[in-house]
Design an enzyme around this catalytic site. Structure first.
Site, PDB file in Angstrom:
ATOM      1  N   LYS A   7      -1.673  16.747 -54.199  1.00  0.00           N
ATOM      2  CA  LYS A   7      -1.924  16.377 -52.802  1.00  0.00           C
ATOM      3  C   LYS A   7      -3.404  16.080 -52.624  1.00  0.00           C
ATOM      4  CE  LYS A   7      -3.020  18.520 -49.113  1.00  0.00           C
ATOM      5  NZ  LYS A   7      -3.943  17.494 -48.586  1.00  0.00           N
ATOM      6  N   SER A  15     -12.542  24.403 -49.948  1.00  0.00           N
ATOM      7  CA  SER A  15     -13.385  25.419 -49.319  1.00  0.00           C
ATOM      8  C   SER A  15     -12.977  26.830 -49.768  1.00  0.00           C
ATOM      9  CB  SER A  15     -13.260  25.322 -47.800  1.00  0.00           C
ATOM     10  OG  SER A  15     -11.922  25.538 -47.418  1.00  0.00           O
ATOM     11  N   GLU A  73     -12.765  29.275 -47.886  1.00  0.00           N
ATOM     12  CA  GLU A  73     -11.865  29.796 -46.856  1.00  0.00           C
ATOM     13  C   GLU A  73     -10.394  29.505 -47.195  1.00  0.00           C
ATOM     14  OE1 GLU A  73     -12.846  27.714 -43.349  1.00  0.00           O
ATOM     15  OE2 GLU A  73     -11.242  28.664 -42.179  1.00  0.00           O
ATOM     16  N   GLY A  95      -9.305  28.585 -50.123  1.00  0.00           N
ATOM     17  CA  GLY A  95      -9.047  29.215 -51.424  1.00  0.00           C
ATOM     18  C   GLY A  95      -8.591  30.665 -51.253  1.00  0.00           C
ATOM     19  N   GLU A 153     -11.404  26.274 -57.519  1.00  0.00           N
ATOM     20  CA  GLU A 153     -12.780  25.793 -57.642  1.00  0.00           C
ATOM     21  C   GLU A 153     -13.283  25.610 -56.230  1.00  0.00           C
ATOM     22  OE1 GLU A 153     -15.771  23.923 -57.397  1.00  0.00           O
ATOM     23  OE2 GLU A 153     -14.886  22.128 -58.292  1.00  0.00           O
ATOM     24  N   CYS A 174     -19.833  20.312 -54.371  1.00  0.00           N
ATOM     25  CA  CYS A 174     -19.679  21.770 -54.416  1.00  0.00           C
ATOM     26  C   CYS A 174     -20.837  22.434 -55.154  1.00  0.00           C
ATOM     27  CB  CYS A 174     -18.348  22.143 -55.040  1.00  0.00           C
ATOM     28  SG  CYS A 174     -18.065  21.321 -56.600  1.00  0.00           S
ATOM     29  N   GLU A 231     -22.517  27.217 -46.957  1.00  0.00           N
ATOM     30  CA  GLU A 231     -22.455  25.898 -47.566  1.00  0.00           C
ATOM     31  C   GLU A 231     -22.448  24.852 -46.446  1.00  0.00           C
ATOM     32  OE1 GLU A 231     -18.716  24.903 -49.569  1.00  0.00           O
ATOM     33  OE2 GLU A 231     -19.894  23.958 -51.147  1.00  0.00           O
TER      34      GLU A 231
HETATM   35  P1  NAI Z   1     -10.432  22.275 -47.241  1.00  0.00           P
HETATM   36  O1  NAI Z   1     -10.599  23.394 -48.174  1.00  0.00           O
HETATM   37  O2  NAI Z   1      -9.750  22.533 -45.941  1.00  0.00           O
HETATM   38  O3  NAI Z   1      -9.653  21.077 -47.933  1.00  0.00           O
HETATM   39  C1  NAI Z   1      -9.451  20.928 -49.310  1.00  0.00           C
HETATM   40  C2  NAI Z   1      -7.993  20.573 -49.562  1.00  0.00           C
HETATM   41  O4  NAI Z   1      -7.154  21.647 -49.200  1.00  0.00           O
HETATM   42  C3  NAI Z   1      -7.479  19.374 -48.783  1.00  0.00           C
HETATM   43  O5  NAI Z   1      -6.615  18.637 -49.593  1.00  0.00           O
HETATM   44  C4  NAI Z   1      -6.723  20.033 -47.640  1.00  0.00           C
HETATM   45  O6  NAI Z   1      -5.727  19.222 -47.111  1.00  0.00           O
HETATM   46  C5  NAI Z   1      -6.129  21.225 -48.319  1.00  0.00           C
HETATM   47  N1  NAI Z   1      -5.790  22.342 -47.429  1.00  0.00           N
HETATM   48  C6  NAI Z   1      -6.305  22.659 -46.231  1.00  0.00           C
HETATM   49  N2  NAI Z   1      -5.724  23.773 -45.758  1.00  0.00           N
HETATM   50  C7  NAI Z   1      -4.820  24.161 -46.663  1.00  0.00           C
HETATM   51  C8  NAI Z   1      -3.917  25.249 -46.748  1.00  0.00           C
HETATM   52  N3  NAI Z   1      -3.832  26.164 -45.792  1.00  0.00           N
HETATM   53  N4  NAI Z   1      -3.168  25.368 -47.826  1.00  0.00           N
HETATM   54  C9  NAI Z   1      -3.240  24.472 -48.819  1.00  0.00           C
HETATM   55  N5  NAI Z   1      -4.056  23.423 -48.787  1.00  0.00           N
HETATM   56  C10 NAI Z   1      -4.854  23.262 -47.720  1.00  0.00           C
HETATM   57  O7  NAI Z   1     -11.838  21.645 -46.972  1.00  0.00           O
HETATM   58  P2  NAI Z   1     -12.274  20.754 -45.721  1.00  0.00           P
HETATM   59  O8  NAI Z   1     -11.718  21.253 -44.465  1.00  0.00           O
HETATM   60  O9  NAI Z   1     -11.952  19.351 -46.041  1.00  0.00           O
HETATM   61  O10 NAI Z   1     -13.828  20.984 -45.727  1.00  0.00           O
HETATM   62  C11 NAI Z   1     -14.374  22.133 -45.100  1.00  0.00           C
HETATM   63  C12 NAI Z   1     -15.501  22.679 -45.892  1.00  0.00           C
HETATM   64  O11 NAI Z   1     -15.049  23.105 -47.145  1.00  0.00           O
HETATM   65  C13 NAI Z   1     -16.588  21.695 -46.213  1.00  0.00           C
HETATM   66  O12 NAI Z   1     -17.487  21.563 -45.186  1.00  0.00           O
HETATM   67  C14 NAI Z   1     -17.197  22.320 -47.416  1.00  0.00           C
HETATM   68  O13 NAI Z   1     -18.101  23.306 -47.035  1.00  0.00           O
HETATM   69  C15 NAI Z   1     -16.035  22.952 -48.123  1.00  0.00           C
HETATM   70  N6  NAI Z   1     -15.515  22.103 -49.208  1.00  0.00           N
HETATM   71  C16 NAI Z   1     -15.835  22.428 -50.470  1.00  0.00           C
HETATM   72  C17 NAI Z   1     -15.393  21.648 -51.500  1.00  0.00           C
HETATM   73  C18 NAI Z   1     -15.725  21.970 -52.891  1.00  0.00           C
HETATM   74  O14 NAI Z   1     -15.561  21.114 -53.761  1.00  0.00           O
HETATM   75  N7  NAI Z   1     -16.167  23.134 -53.196  1.00  0.00           N
HETATM   76  C19 NAI Z   1     -14.621  20.447 -51.269  1.00  0.00           C
HETATM   77  C20 NAI Z   1     -14.291  20.213 -49.898  1.00  0.00           C
HETATM   78  C21 NAI Z   1     -14.757  21.022 -48.916  1.00  0.00           C
END
Ligand code: NAI
Length: 787
Positions: free
Chosen positions: A190, A243, A245, A247, A264, A298, A395
């Protein structure tokens, strides 16, 4: 404007990349993208809009997966699993290789689509994201090939649910899909809701290589779709990047379910600058660390920790550099910083920056303004930041750098580790001892010394602490997708390289052709102007071959020596690609090579050609995997065992297995960076001379492989006595081995004499570490560090 005026102002003109083909691709899909389930595109039942963040305009409509659609994807993956996991590694390697090639062939389309969808500069998608995607598929084609040998007793985990973020959409897909497939898993992936387009373009590539339906499934949608996938009972493992959170949420959801999990997550990585660092390099490093991909990385070096004595000059230079950064249209090839992925992310950055100011830090931004259209944020530097401030701990995931100072290395390490994260760190100093000492003390999964944001498929990536667990890339990354169970093999499906055709009865060649020698990448007439007859299984004449002599060997060694610096310094990745390409070109002519073997030996050559293709794959695989170690000597520091090529190698090939005997020797030697002079089978030389054309069409640089046909009795001693040959492998009659060994004493070259009658068809007997060891030498580099 006159040229002189341009020089005066040094203004950049616009240099836009053409978006036409990418937009045409979207139009072909009516700007509406569905899911990819069971090898087919399935229209979604509900949609949301994906925005081009550089313009704020709608780019495409993306399907929001319903639970039923996700169920269908998991069912397709489950159905595909038995056949896919039962394929021999070599078959899976062919698919992964085919995907790598497809990514390369469509690299421009993928790069432009990614830029349109994500907002990151075209310079990055074109030069970093997409090449690394191809690299991941190549590298993991290698692991697929070596799976049985390198991970014996291990099988795939099963159906893997993979959830990826929006910051490196296609790259994160490759980090997830390539190892999963190499290990024999099937996947439901996804993408993030902001950036689903390139995943669906990738789905088309899966179709084009004939990947069995259900091996890769892609469902799109927001967190709700992700949550459903996480909770699905038909999923054996979840691999998540995003994120901390989310994770954490996933950790709780999967607890006790028996599902494997790799996470990750975020980071707040330190960028440590000591007083003896090269300041200009530091400034460019900082640009890469925090303004690469708008800081939405990240492992971004988002905390600049500078030794107090140099803080002012470093910060002054940094501000000057920031003033010159260019923010704007990401499709412009001269733009440094593109758009922020989405309004919600921009709002998050703005909120955290405001909070930084409110908590007392000093904000600095360049004097120029960002474009009004689209979602942009200027590069931002905070000074006077307290270690506990929100912007020093949270972050931001944007182009925002916070700086703090330290006085001593111990203080630097303490500040660096003052975070709940532990993804990466960069250390900048000209003092190698200090650099290595700090590298060992910082709690992070990756440490770069005088560098930053370096990634490769061969080097595992992942975090300590709240940055998650599990590694992606390299051998350790493969373990994430394997478990210690070997499943019984089942019938194999068709693979994308040409399958060997049934051998036809040998037919006499109508054209008289006497092959020459192969020296310096060209076919060369033998010096002596002589040739000899080649006899078939019943001693009938089946052709003629050139008779090489002493002078020819000398020319060949000279060519090998000239090619050696370039080849030994070529990246292992390049060498791997060339070996894969040789396999591809041989495979497409398998029939012809099999017939030639039959004409020479009287045996069906099909199995030998197939084994040769597989052997080339194996050494393509090994090229970037037969690497060194860090030894546990009783010393504080690092003792690095580096694997290096030997140089110019002479290879005297066995008579048995005319093609496989040659390739079994040449492939490991060149995979490791040596250049070679090979004397092929004396009795059956025509497979080797046919092989010239494979070498010529596979981008093997001239001089890397030289082939001198003729009498082994004449040629082997010349190679053995030649002072510019660094190693010699001799697979000939035992009686002559002694002469060769004696002659080698001149320059004390390394000699390996082997049994020419070994079972060349068996990978166990004739492939792998023994050959790689004999192709390399180990250099130990001692680097004491710390106190
Ligand atoms: P996110 O962690 O919500 O999204 C990442 C993925 O997880 C997306 O595909 C999303 O659809 C999916 N997702 C969201 N909620 C989920 C759930 N409950 N269960 C399973 N999958 C879920 O990150 P978001 O909202 O796009 O970004 C928020 C913050 O997260 C950013 O500002 C950044 O600080 C951090 N982030 C860190 C990343 C990294 O590579 N370490 C990548 C993206 C965001």
């Amino acid at each position: 404007m006159k040229v002189a005026e341009i020089f005066e102002t040094m203004e950049y003109g616009p240099a836009p990349e053409a978006a036409g083909p990418a937009l045409a691709w979207l139009d072909r899909h009516d700007r509406t993208l569905g899911h990819f389930i069971g090898g087919a595109f399935v229209p979604g039942s509900g949609h949301f809009e994906s925005i081009n963040p550089a313009t704020g305009k709608t780019l495409a409509r993306i399907a929001q997966a319903t639970p039923a659609e996700i169920d269908a994807a998991v069912a397709a993956a489950r159905q595909a699993l038995p056949a896919w996991s039962a394929l021999p590694g070599h078959e899976r390697a062919r698919f992964l290789y085919a995907l790598a090639r497809q990514v390369q062939k469509h690299s421009r389309l993928l790069a432009v689509l990614e830029t349109l969808d994500n907002g990151k500069p075209i310079r990055e998608t074109r030069d970093i994201d997409v090449p690394l995607v191809a690299r991941h598929f190549y590298h993991h084609a290698g692991w697929a090939q070596l799976k049985e040998r390198e991970f014996p007793g291990h099988g795939p985990v099963g159906v893997v649910g993979q959830i990826i973020p929006w910051n490196f959409p296609l790259l994160m897909l490759s980090w997830k899909v390539a190892p999963a497939l190499a290990a024999g898993n099937t996947v439901v992936l996804k993408p993030a809701e902001f950036t689903s387009v390139t995943a669906l373009a990738f789905a088309e590539l899966c179709q084009s290589v004939g990947l069995p339906p259900g091996v890769v499934n892609i469902v799109t949608g927001d967190g709700r779709a992700g949550a459903h996938l996480v909770e699905h009972p038909g999923v054996d493992k979840i691999a998540f990047t995003g994120s901390t959170e989310v994770g954490r949420l996933i950790r709780r959801k999967t607890a006790g379910t028996g599902k494997r999990l790799s996470l990750e997550l975020g980071g707040k990585s330190p960028f440590l600058v000591f007083d003896d660092a090269d300041v200009d390099s530091v400034i460019e490093g900082a640009v890469d660390a925090i303004w690469f991909n708008q800081g939405q990385v990240c492992c971004a070096g988002s905390r600049l920790l500078v030794q107090e004595s140099v803080a002012e000059p470093v910060l002054a230079k940094l501000r000057a550099r920031m003033e010159r950064l260019r923010v704007g249209d990401p499709l412009d090839k001269a733009v440094d910083i593109g758009a922020i992925v989405a309004p919600v992310q921009l709002a998050r950055i703005e909120r955290l920056v405001k909070q930084g100011v409110a908590e007392g830090a000093t904000l600095w931004q360049p004097s120029w303004a960002c474009p009004k259209e689209g979602f942009f944020f200027p590069p931002t530097l905070f000074t006077n930041v307290a270690p506990s401030a929100t912007i020093a701990q949270e972050e931001v995931f944007g182009p925002v750098l916070v700086s703090m100072t330290f006085r001593t290395p111990a203080e630097a390490v303490a500040l660096a580790n003052n975070t709940r994260y532990g993804l990466a760190a960069s250390v900048w100093t000209e003092n190698v001892s200090l650099a290595l000492d700090v590298a060992r003390k910082v709690k992070a999964g990756t440490v770069w010394i005088n560098a930053t944001n370096l990634f490769d498929a061969a080097s595992g990536f992942g975090g300590y602490r709240e940055s998650g667990f599990g590694r992606e890339g390299g051998r350790e990354g493969m373990h994430e997708y394997l478990r210690p169970i070997e499943r019984p093999r089942e019938a194999s499906a068709a693979a994308p390289l040409a399958a060997p055709a049934a051998p036809r009865p040998p037919v006499p060649s109508p054209i008289d052709r006497t092959p020459k020698l192969f020296i310096g990448g060209k076919q060369a007439r033998p010096d002596g102007g002589a040739s000899h007859r080649v006899l078939g299984p019943t001693d009938e004449t089946i052709g003629e071959v050139s008779e090489g002599n002493r002078k020819d060997v000398r020319n060949a060694v000279e060519a090998a020596r000239a090619a050696e610096p370039g080849w030994s310094h070529a990246t292992a990745h390049l060498r791997a690609q060339i070996l894969f390409y040789m396999a591809e070109n041989l495979s497409s002519r398998a029939d012809e090579f099999a017939q030639r073997i039959a004409r020479q030996t009287g045996h069906d050559g099909t199995a030998e050609v197939e084994a040769t293709v597989s052997r080339l794959f194996s050494y393509a695989a090994w090229a970037d995997k037969y690497d060194g170690a860090v030894h546990g000597v009783p010393l504080r520091g690092l003792t690095l065992a580096l694997v290096e090529p030997i140089g110019v190698m002479g290879l005297v090939c066995p008579d048995a297995a005319p093609l496989l005997g040659l390739v079994s020797l040449v492939a490991p030697a060149i995979a490791m960076g040596n250049t070679v002079v090979a004397v092929p089978s004396e009795r059956h030389p025509l497979s080797a001379t046919d092989f010239y054309q494979v070498l010529e069409t596979s981008d093997v640089p001239g001089g890397v492989v030289n082939i001198v046909t003729g009498s082994r009795k004449v040629l082997a001693p010349v190679l053995a006595g030649h002072d510019d040959v660094d190693a010699l492998w001799y697979f000939g009659p035992a009686a002559s081995a002694r002469e060769v060994e004696e002659l080698s004493a001149g320059n004390m070259k390394r000699i390996w004499t082997g049994d020419e009658l070994r079972d060349w068809l068996s990978p166990h007997a004739s492939e792998g570490p023994e050959f790689l060891r004999e192709s390399t030498q180990v250099k130990n580099v001692w680097t004491p560090s710390g106190d």
